[in-house]
Design an enzyme around this catalytic site. Structure first.
Site, PDB file in Angstrom:
ATOM      1  N   GLY A 121       0.816  -1.211   0.000  1.00 54.70           N
ATOM      2  CA  GLY A 121       0.000   0.000   0.000  1.00 54.70           C
ATOM      3  C   GLY A 121       0.852   1.264   0.000  1.00 54.70           C
ATOM      4  N   ALA A 146      -8.977  -1.709   0.102  1.00 53.91           N
ATOM      5  CA  ALA A 146      -9.913  -2.140  -0.940  1.00 53.91           C
ATOM      6  C   ALA A 146     -11.174  -1.286  -0.946  1.00 53.91           C
ATOM      7  CB  ALA A 146     -10.266  -3.609  -0.737  1.00 53.91           C
ATOM      8  N   LYS A 164       3.171  -4.647   9.669  1.00 50.20           N
ATOM      9  CA  LYS A 164       2.197  -3.576   9.930  1.00 50.20           C
ATOM     10  C   LYS A 164       0.850  -4.136  10.349  1.00 50.20           C
ATOM     11  CE  LYS A 164      -0.036  -3.846   5.697  1.00 50.20           C
ATOM     12  NZ  LYS A 164      -1.446  -3.754   5.324  1.00 50.20           N
ATOM     13  N   SER A 224      -9.378  -1.246   8.320  1.00 51.67           N
ATOM     14  CA  SER A 224      -8.358  -2.256   8.601  1.00 51.67           C
ATOM     15  C   SER A 224      -8.949  -3.436   9.373  1.00 51.67           C
ATOM     16  CB  SER A 224      -7.211  -1.639   9.412  1.00 51.67           C
ATOM     17  OG  SER A 224      -6.355  -2.638   9.915  1.00 51.67           O
ATOM     18  N   ARG A 225      -8.907  -4.610   8.765  1.00 47.57           N
ATOM     19  CA  ARG A 225      -9.462  -5.791   9.446  1.00 47.57           C
ATOM     20  C   ARG A 225      -8.593  -6.220  10.630  1.00 47.57           C
ATOM     21  NH1 ARG A 225      -9.490  -9.702   4.306  1.00 47.57           N
ATOM     22  NH2 ARG A 225     -10.380  -7.792   3.488  1.00 47.57           N
ATOM     23  N   VAL A 233     -10.366 -12.749   6.943  1.00 50.35           N
ATOM     24  CA  VAL A 233      -9.083 -13.164   7.510  1.00 50.35           C
ATOM     25  C   VAL A 233      -8.258 -11.933   7.864  1.00 50.35           C
ATOM     26  CG1 VAL A 233      -6.917 -14.369   7.084  1.00 50.35           C
ATOM     27  CG2 VAL A 233      -9.062 -15.345   6.254  1.00 50.35           C
ATOM     28  N   GLU A 284      -4.714 -11.095   8.554  1.00 52.66           N
ATOM     29  CA  GLU A 284      -3.419 -11.755   8.348  1.00 52.66           C
ATOM     30  C   GLU A 284      -2.493 -11.651   9.563  1.00 52.66           C
ATOM     31  OE1 GLU A 284      -2.601 -13.679   6.013  1.00 52.66           O
ATOM     32  OE2 GLU A 284      -3.343 -13.040   4.051  1.00 52.66           O
TER      33      GLU A 284
END
Length: 335
Positions: free
Chosen positions: A143, A147, A198, A261-262, A286, A288
């Site tokens: 990035g 998305a 990150k 941000s997941r 998911v 990560e």
């Protein structure tokens, strides 16, 4: 004589939100995309309605340029660029269905910001190990970019990292469009490790937010995290880097601060009292960083880099130590 394959023929392997966003970006240009998705219902829906029903369902898919399929080998036919966008925990299963010959001679791109669980290696390492792909033919997409903002056509930036800048430039040109700027970075492994790290830091920021720590603490947490990332990445792959560049600091900031941000979302839920499993089930995506923190923690047993933030996240997610206890310990290590 080997048949020359058109560089604008691309395969996207993966059906999630980031895969859908990349399809949208690439479709802005004169390309043909073979899009592999695991779920046949999603493929049928895209063919009929031009939308991915599961992720970023508002994004219009140009089916004149995009051909979805559940047959991964068919998706790889007659393309020169292959972009993998499958969660790191599952990329091994997908690659197991692909013979090395199906990827030979192609530019291979990883848009996966995670590590391979148990093996503790990068996705690019797995590609070289299992499919004998030369590192010069591999690129990584980083990035700062989400998305969801791509779906809204907000101005976005991508960093394309590779050992061979001419190869990275091919990928960058494909991804450049009216709302995306793509630049190249000659640091394949550094950018990939930073993208992994990150996500771990974003979980820490989410936990802090869930525990009602404020902006002041998060600013200190992120600035300390940047030093932690520098020390770790330099210990793994020593190279002169501009850590203030978008591929490093920029990607860290957007992942730590954005509500999209997941990984930050997972941390926030854990900080508020959710179990890790309950948070993962409710998110239905998911994060990560959950897998990556264990990989990095294991790698660092040999490196012995001072990594208090990574250790705190590992203890919370895997040792089930109270988030409030770990954050209080973390406070004392901040400067």
């Amino acid at each position: 004589m080997q048949k020359k394959v058109d560089a604008t023929k691309i395969a996207i392997i993966g059906g999630g939100s980031w895969a859908t966003a990349l399809v949208k970006i690439l479709s802005e240009n004169d390309v043909r995309i073979n899009w592999w998705l695991k779920n046949k219902k999603d493929v049928d829906h895209i063919l009929e309605f031009g939308k991915n029903p599961t992720y970023l369902s508002d994004v219009a898919i140009n089916t004149k340029k995009v051909k979805p399929t559940t047959n991964v080998l068919k998706a790889l036919e007659d393309v020169s660029v292959v972009i993998f966008v499958v969660p790191a925990a599952f990329i091994g299963d997908v690659l197991a269905t692909i013979p090395p010959a199906a990827l030979k001679g192609k530019i291979i791109v990883s848009a996966i910001k995670g590590m391979i669980p148990l093996e503790n290696i990068l996705v690019t390492d797995l590609l070289q190990k299992n499919h004998e792909i030369p590192s010069q033919k591999i690129c990584v997409i980083a990035g700062p970019c989400h998305a969801e903002e791509v779906a809204l056509e907000k101005r976005s930036y991508l960093s394309i990292a590779g050992e061979d800048l001419s190869v990275a430039s091919v990928v960058a040109n494909l991804l450049q469009c009216r709302f995306v700027k793509a630049t190249v970075v000659e640091d394949l492994y550094g950018v990939e490790y930073c993208a992994v790290m990150k996500n771990i830091i974003a979980i820490a920021c989410g936990i802090a937010r869930g525990l009602n720590y404020g902006d002041n603490f998060q600013a200190v947490l992120v600035s300390n995290a940047m030093l932690e990332i520098e020390l770790f990445v330099d210990a793994v792959v020593k190279k002169e880097r501009n850590w203030n560049a978008s591929a490093y600091l920029g990607d860290l900031l957007v992942t730590c601060y954005s509500p999209y941000s997941r990984n930050r979302t997972l941390g926030n839920m854990v900080g508020r009292g959710y179990s890790v499993k309950a948070a993962q089930v409710e998110m239905n995506m998911v994060a990560e960083g959950y897998y990556a923190v264990k990989c990095v923690y294991e790698i660092n047993k040999k490196l012995n880099v001072q990594m208090p933030i990574t250790k705190a996240v590992y203890n919370i997610l895997y040792e089930k130590i109270s988030p409030s206890v770990e954050l209080r310990i973390l406070e004392d290590s901040m400067c």
